[in-house]
Design a protein around this motif. Sequence first.
Motif, mmCIF file in Angstrom:
data_model
loop_
_atom_site.group_PDB
_atom_site.id
_atom_site.type_symbol
_atom_site.label_atom_id
_atom_site.label_comp_id
_atom_site.label_asym_id
_atom_site.label_seq_id
_atom_site.Cartn_x
_atom_site.Cartn_y
_atom_site.Cartn_z
ATOM 1 N N GLN A 28 0.822 -1.207 0.000
ATOM 2 C CA GLN A 28 0.000 0.000 0.000
ATOM 3 C C GLN A 28 0.853 1.254 0.000
ATOM 4 O O GLN A 28 0.534 2.249 -0.652
ATOM 5 C CB GLN A 28 -0.943 0.004 1.207
ATOM 6 N N ASP A 32 0.632 4.179 -2.815
ATOM 7 C CA ASP A 32 0.323 5.562 -2.460
ATOM 8 C C ASP A 32 1.392 6.500 -3.007
ATOM 9 O O ASP A 32 1.102 7.611 -3.457
ATOM 10 C CB ASP A 32 0.224 5.714 -0.938
ATOM 11 N N ALA A 36 0.060 8.749 -6.708
ATOM 12 C CA ALA A 36 -0.510 10.029 -6.300
ATOM 13 C C ALA A 36 -0.536 10.981 -7.500
ATOM 14 O O ALA A 36 0.440 11.076 -8.256
ATOM 15 C CB ALA A 36 0.308 10.633 -5.160
#
Length: 253
Positions: A28, A32, A36
């Motif tokens: 994760q 992320d 982004a």
Amino acid sequence: MLARAIHRAGRRARHRFVSVACGALPGQAIEDELFAVVGDRGIAGAQRGTLFLDDIDQASRGLQGRLTQVIEDRALRGPRDVVPIDVRVIATAAEEAQRVPDAIAPGLFYRLAAVRLRMPPLRERREDVPLLFAHLVDLSAARLRRAVPPLTHAARDMLSQHDWPGNVRELAHFADRFVLGLDGGAEAGRGSDASRPLPERIAAFEREAILSAIAATGGEIGAAIERLGIPRKTFYYKVQRLGIDLRMLRGQG
């Protein structure tokens, strides 16, 4: 180093080179960071520059799927926005990954592999080892603020006989230990000799692993313990048993 050289050599050199270690972050966290829509660390940060994906074969299947889609669409999709991207992607993978089924998702592999470069391991170019070592020792001595020591017989034997399975990274760690006055690498090279008693071979391996971790983290003991993946109590027990002087090593970076 090769990826950075490619980046510097072209028109994208005016923009950022963003490096992501695919095998070093939890799933994760890396997603992320990579996907982004705004920011300067992931794909968005490499806009008009170069995105370097190190160890792409260690990325999860989910991450590989999302990368495939981004490369195909040439866009990042946020909750409300679709942001076009213009990025050169360079990825590395272990040579064995190409022989392991599905180590890299086929859709991603063929999008990344338009141009393939094989980096020969150090064991196939032993004539490069002395020159690389001399360069790495100079860098290490400047970083650690120490004089370059004279080459020892143990270090010379290590350079000529060891296979360097960790390639330049392993050679750089050995250069750090050499500058620190720790010829532990030569001991590890002899430690593979089947004529030595098993306890001695295990002790040599453990000592080498601990010294490598400390050198790689610039003498930050807490970071070295985390890198080794062992409990703190176990680390200090082994340090005492193996006669490693942490006072000399701590904070050398």
